[in-house]
Write a protein that holds these residues in place. Structure first.
Motif, PDB file in Angstrom:
ATOM      1  N   UNK B 246       0.842  -1.203   0.000  1.00 12.55           N
ATOM      2  CA  UNK B 246       0.000   0.000   0.000  1.00 12.55           C
ATOM      3  C   UNK B 246       0.875   1.250   0.000  1.00 12.55           C
ATOM      4  N   UNK B 247       0.318   2.328  -0.526  1.00  9.39           N
ATOM      5  CA  UNK B 247       0.948   3.635  -0.399  1.00  9.39           C
ATOM      6  C   UNK B 247      -0.115   4.598   0.098  1.00  9.39           C
ATOM      7  N   UNK B 248       0.257   5.407   1.074  1.00 11.93           N
ATOM      8  CA  UNK B 248      -0.740   6.277   1.690  1.00 11.93           C
ATOM      9  C   UNK B 248      -0.475   7.739   1.367  1.00 11.93           C
ATOM     10  N   UNK B 249      -1.546   8.477   1.306  1.00  7.59           N
ATOM     11  CA  UNK B 249      -1.463   9.917   1.071  1.00  7.59           C
ATOM     12  C   UNK B 249      -2.537  10.581   1.911  1.00  7.59           C
ATOM     13  N   UNK B 250      -2.440  11.886   2.054  1.00  6.45           N
ATOM     14  CA  UNK B 250      -3.451  12.605   2.826  1.00  6.45           C
ATOM     15  C   UNK B 250      -3.653  13.986   2.214  1.00  6.45           C
ATOM     16  N   UNK B 251      -4.715  14.634   2.642  1.00 13.12           N
ATOM     17  CA  UNK B 251      -5.019  15.965   2.128  1.00 13.12           C
ATOM     18  C   UNK B 251      -5.462  16.845   3.298  1.00 13.12           C
TER      19      UNK B 251
END
Lengths: 78, 405
Positions: B246-251
């Motif tokens: 998995x690769x995670x990102x946020x905003x």
């Protein structure tokens, strides 16, 4: 989700204490064909489901051990 | 005026036909662009694009929409720069505003060895006609005033690779634009249609079976999935050198515009840019263990945020709104796997897209379509064949792709 892994020495600990060592697979014999070695080096089962895999207790006792985990929901059975 | 508010469906609901010339598994940017260029460039219109969820529901909707071509290997630069050129014309091509903003892309270096890596990338890029150059903290500060270029951080910024044509695009619009293009040229998109098995007879693919029950005959099946590329390839017994992480990102919440560059730090495992709406999109390195879970973790959020604050200390009061994960099919050399498979006719791979799949959507669609139509592997994708692992001819992009930008 993060999850807990059970180290044989230290018991249940947070997964971020460990280093993932990849799925467990058998090393070919020394005189195996280059095709078998290529598969060993590169090819992976990459199961969407239960797999046996290596873990290293990086921030603990430095033990390498095998665990069984479901890669779909990260539930650990051993 | 009525035309402005017209209610034209961008794609229709079709019944599956018993036979197609080509079946594409995966209706993300890759699968849809393959179908689009098959119809448009090669007049192959009897094509179905199948997806187990909604259009762009996989990583085409989960990536952070960054486009760039400043790679490290000659093969990679040729490939991704062709994709960047296609992206530049894509709004016109699809007659659909994709909100492509070529705001410029900065890869930061915080160590001497990282600076050397940037030099090498800059020289490879320049030699192949890609606009990128090494710049120093004074120019970095002019381009990104909010960035901390002082000696205060633990790893101060030493230099950056400035790639002016890089930027961000509206990723959902790319999917929708291609899907509409596929339908307008006579192809079909079938969301919520999961492929269960692929039929093979005498080393030739003959069709697929879906969860809808019918058998669909097709002599050519394309695996254009991400996250599930191993699962699909196993249906025909093809081993892949892929591990899914998995690769995670946020905003964050929206802020006034202050950042008009994509800022990437491989050393700090973080990348940051500001959207047109003012939100900051921040992403991380892949998770440290393989998984098919698209959930997010507090540890990764802490890592993203702590490193983003090293770069932009002024953001310490900004709140994070959302965090999500996508699945990256990591290959050993950080390059994709494209083309046919030895010993099995009619099965085409467009997989192994790790952290660099979205930016390559148009070029792989165009070139895979060319491969299917002409039966010849185009030069630009030949280096990415599956057999390169057997031939020991890896295309190592780890230095330019390891932090997912």
């Amino acid at each position: 989700m993060g999850f807990l892994l059970e180290c044989p020495n230290c018991g249940k600990r947070d997964v971020y204490e460990f280093r993932f060592g990849g799925e467990a697979h058998k090393r070919p014999r020394v005189n195996s064909s280059s095709e078998e070695w290529m598969k060993y080096v590169y090819m992976r089962e990459n199961v969407a489901g239960v797999q046996q895999e290596w873990w290293f207790h990086r921030l603990g006792c430095h033990k390498w051990f095998l665990a069984i985990r479901d890669t779909r929901d990260n539930s650990v059975s051993i | 005026m009525r035309a402005l508010f017209r209610k034209e469906k961008m794609w229709q609901r079709h019944k599956l036909k018993p036979r197609y010339d080509v079946v594409v598994i995966g209706a993300g940017v890759h699968g849809l662009s393959i179908a689009y260029y098959l119809a448009k460039n090669h007049n192959i219109t009897n094509v179905a694009v199948l997806d187990k969820v909604y259009l762009g529901g996989g990583n085409s909707g989960r990536n952070t929409a960054i486009i760039r071509a400043n790679y490290m290997t000659v093969e990679g630069v040729h490939f991704y720069s062709e994709s960047l050129k296609l992206y530049e014309e894509l709004s016109k091509e699809l007659n659909f505003n994709l909100l492509f903003s070529q705001i410029g892309h900065l890869s930061l270096a915080h160590t001497d060895s990282a600076v050397n890596g940037l030099w090498r990338r800059a020289e490879v890029n320049k030699a192949l006609g890609v606009n990128s150059r090494v710049i120093w903290p004074d120019e970095i500060k002019r381009l990104v005033p909010a960035l901390d270029t002082s000696d205060r951080p633990r790893y101060p910024v030493k230099a950056a690779l400035y790639h002016a044509p890089g930027g961000v695009i509206r990723h959902d619009a790319v999917v929708w634009g291609y899907a509409r293009g596929v339908e307008r040229h006579g192809g079909e998109v079938h969301p919520r249609t999961e492929v269960i098995t692929i039929d093979v007879k005498d080393h030739q693919v003959t069709g697929v079976r879906t969860d809808k029950g019918e058998v669909i005959r097709a002599d050519c099946v394309v695996n254009a999935t991400s996250g599930w590329c191993t699962t699909v390839s196993k249906m025909v017994g093809v081993d892949l050198p892929v591990v899914t992480h998995p690769l995670q990102a946020c905003v964050t919440e929206p802020l006034k515009p202050f950042l008009d560059k994509v800022v990437v730090s491989a050393n700090l495992h973080v990348y940051v840019y500001q959207t047109d709406r003012g939100e900051l999109v921040m992403g991380s390195e892949i998770d440290p263990y393989s998984s098919y879970s698209q959930g997010s973790t507090l540890e990764t959020l802490e890592s993203i945020v702590a490193h983003a604050l090293e770069l932009f200390p002024g953001l310490r009061h900004v709140r994070v709104l959302r965090q999500w994960g996508g699945l990256c099919d990591m290959t050993p050399d950080y390059s994709p796997i494209l083309g046919e498979v030895d010993g099995l006719k009619g099965f085409v791979l467009d997989v192994g897209w790790g952290t660099y799949g979205f930016k390559a959507g148009p070029v792989s669609g165009k070139r895979i379509a060319e491969l299917i139509a002409t039966k010849r592997t185009p030069d630009v994708i030949r280096p990415f064949r599956l057999s390169r692992f057997r031939e020991d001819r890896l295309v190592s992009e780890k230095g330019a792709a390891a932090v997912s930008h």
